[in-house]
Design an enzyme around this catalytic site. Structure first.
Site, PDB file in Angstrom:
ATOM      1  N   ASP A  12      44.991  24.026  50.997  1.00 39.62           N
ATOM      2  CA  ASP A  12      45.312  24.121  49.591  1.00 39.62           C
ATOM      3  C   ASP A  12      46.433  24.790  49.036  1.00 39.62           C
ATOM      4  O   ASP A  12      46.824  24.987  49.759  1.00 39.62           O
ATOM      5  CB  ASP A  12      44.293  24.555  48.673  1.00 39.62           C
ATOM      6  N   SER A  13      47.064  25.727  47.661  1.00 40.31           N
ATOM      7  CA  SER A  13      48.243  25.969  47.544  1.00 40.31           C
ATOM      8  C   SER A  13      47.552  27.359  47.924  1.00 40.31           C
ATOM      9  O   SER A  13      48.673  27.530  47.708  1.00 40.31           O
ATOM     10  CB  SER A  13      48.690  26.139  45.875  1.00 40.31           C
ATOM     11  N   CYS A  75      42.655  20.620  47.124  1.00 44.12           N
ATOM     12  CA  CYS A  75      43.334  21.407  45.882  1.00 44.12           C
ATOM     13  C   CYS A  75      43.062  19.914  45.249  1.00 44.12           C
ATOM     14  O   CYS A  75      43.062  18.923  45.121  1.00 44.12           O
ATOM     15  CB  CYS A  75      44.732  21.285  46.589  1.00 44.12           C
ATOM     16  N   GLU A 156      43.795  34.600  42.603  1.00 43.09           N
ATOM     17  CA  GLU A 156      45.253  34.802  43.601  1.00 43.09           C
ATOM     18  C   GLU A 156      45.484  36.369  43.851  1.00 43.09           C
ATOM     19  O   GLU A 156      45.679  36.967  44.877  1.00 43.09           O
ATOM     20  CB  GLU A 156      46.609  34.359  43.365  1.00 43.09           C
ATOM     21  N   CYS A 188      39.349  22.877  39.602  1.00 44.57           N
ATOM     22  CA  CYS A 188      40.267  23.579  40.432  1.00 44.57           C
ATOM     23  C   CYS A 188      39.339  24.200  41.243  1.00 44.57           C
ATOM     24  O   CYS A 188      38.842  24.977  41.341  1.00 44.57           O
ATOM     25  CB  CYS A 188      41.218  24.453  39.412  1.00 44.57           C
ATOM     26  N   HIS A 190      40.168  27.237  42.762  1.00 45.86           N
ATOM     27  CA  HIS A 190      40.076  28.629  42.869  1.00 45.86           C
ATOM     28  C   HIS A 190      38.960  28.806  42.145  1.00 45.86           C
ATOM     29  O   HIS A 190      38.482  30.136  42.116  1.00 45.86           O
ATOM     30  CB  HIS A 190      41.246  28.806  41.886  1.00 45.86           C
TER      31      HIS A 190
HETATM   32  N1  DGL Z   1      42.970  25.311  43.592  1.00 40.17           N
HETATM   33  C1  DGL Z   1      43.776  23.728  43.303  1.00 40.17           C
HETATM   34  C2  DGL Z   1      43.306  22.730  42.174  1.00 40.17           C
HETATM   35  O1  DGL Z   1      42.318  22.980  42.827  1.00 40.17           O
HETATM   36  C3  DGL Z   1      45.342  24.775  43.103  1.00 40.17           C
HETATM   37  C4  DGL Z   1      45.669  25.306  41.733  1.00 40.17           C
HETATM   38  C5  DGL Z   1      47.412  25.982  41.841  1.00 40.17           C
HETATM   39  O2  DGL Z   1      47.851  25.899  42.877  1.00 40.17           O
HETATM   40  O3  DGL Z   1      47.720  25.776  40.583  1.00 40.17           O
HETATM   41  O4  DGL Z   1      44.039  22.309  41.472  1.00 40.17           O
END
Ligand code: DGL
Length: 274
Positions: A12-13, A75, A156, A188, A190
């Site tokens: 993931d990011s 992600c 984050e 997402c 996150h």
């Molecule tokens: N958690 C990621 C997603 O599902 C990336 C969020 C990001 O880096 O902007 O899109």
């Protein structure tokens, strides 16, 4: 039964993919995992498709150097923009999070009114629109999408319970509530970290955790591996050390985790532990 002892790669990011890893660990306790959070370059969701594809292919290459047998793209942004490319470049299974979540949303909705929140890149890609429409077939479904770009930096930062986070989340979900959705895809990885806040704001709405859906799909794809009592080996890598990562990782995975190892994705790579 043949079983493959190699680990499963997850990227993931940043911290978001841990919400996917949590379900993978729960559903596949016999497996080992290598996790990469590209924390130096988070967020992906505001970047161009070309940039996200480059980053995603560097993450996948890193995991392949750790001899993984499957890659879970934990992600949505990378799943939306880079999944086809990754699949065409690699022979091992590459799993995204969007199709499994779309299937679950269609299964759960009663009213046929589904909300989708995600990064700007995910929403603009219309990947959920396509995936949900594909699963729904002839069934009439209304999809209400909303990009929520401020939520990733808040997570984050570890601002999970902050009043500011609730205010911002409320602002984002208000039009979805007004549209009368009964199901909301957390598009997402996150966002499940903010699930208590989101559920509080939308008490009668079913939340779809794309990571949980993807973990079920991963489990179906692989032969079970590992002895009973196996404690999954977890190798965590990040591209930058961020203060919230280790504490949130422990809370979120429900186990103490080692400090992640910091790596660089540019240039030649030494293969570290994992
Ligand atoms: N958690 C990621 C997603 O599902 C990336 C969020 C990001 O880096 O902007 O899109």
């Amino acid at each position: 039964m043949h079983s493959d002892p190699r680990p499963i790669g997850v990227f993931d990011s940043g911290i978001g993919g841990l919400t996917v890893l949590r379900h993978l660990l729960r559903l596949m306790p016999g497996e080992d995992f290598v996790y990469l959070g590209d924390t130096a370059r988070v967020p992906y969701g505001n970047k161009s498709a070309e940039t996200v594809r480059l980053y995603a292919s560097q993450c996948a290459d890193f995991l392949l150097r750790h001899d993984v047998k499957m890659i879970v793209v934990a992600c949505n942004t990378a799943s939306a923009l880079a999944l086809d490319m990754l699949r065409s470049h690699h022979s091992i299974p590459v799993l995204g999070v969007i199709e499994p979540a779309a299937g679950e949303a269609v299964r759960l909705t009663r009213s046929g009114s589904i909300g989708v929140i995600g990064t700007r890149a995910t929403i603009n890609s219309e990947s959920y629109l396509k995936a949900i429409s594909d699963v729904a077939g002839d069934r009439p479904i209304a999809i209400h999408s909303r990009p929520c770009p401020l939520l990733v930096p808040l997570v984050e930062e570890g601002w999970v319970d902050a009043p500011a986070t609730r205010l911002i989340a409320e602002e984002y979900v208000r039009p979805l509530r007004q549209a009368g959705i009964d199901t909301l895809v957390l598009g997402c990885t996150h966002y499940p970290i903010l699930a208590p806040v989101l559920q509080d704001l939308l008490p009668n709405v079913a939340l779809v955790d794309c990571g949980e859906c993807a973990a079920h799909q991963a489990m179906q794809l692989l032969e079970p591996h590992g002895e009973s009592g196996h404690v999954p080996r977890l190798s965590l890598y990040v591209t930058d050390n961020t203060p919230a990562f280790t504490s949130l990782a422990s809370t979120f995975l429900g186990r103490r985790v080692d400090e992640p190892v910091r790596v660089s994705l540019d240039g030649p790579q030494p293969v570290g532990r994992g």
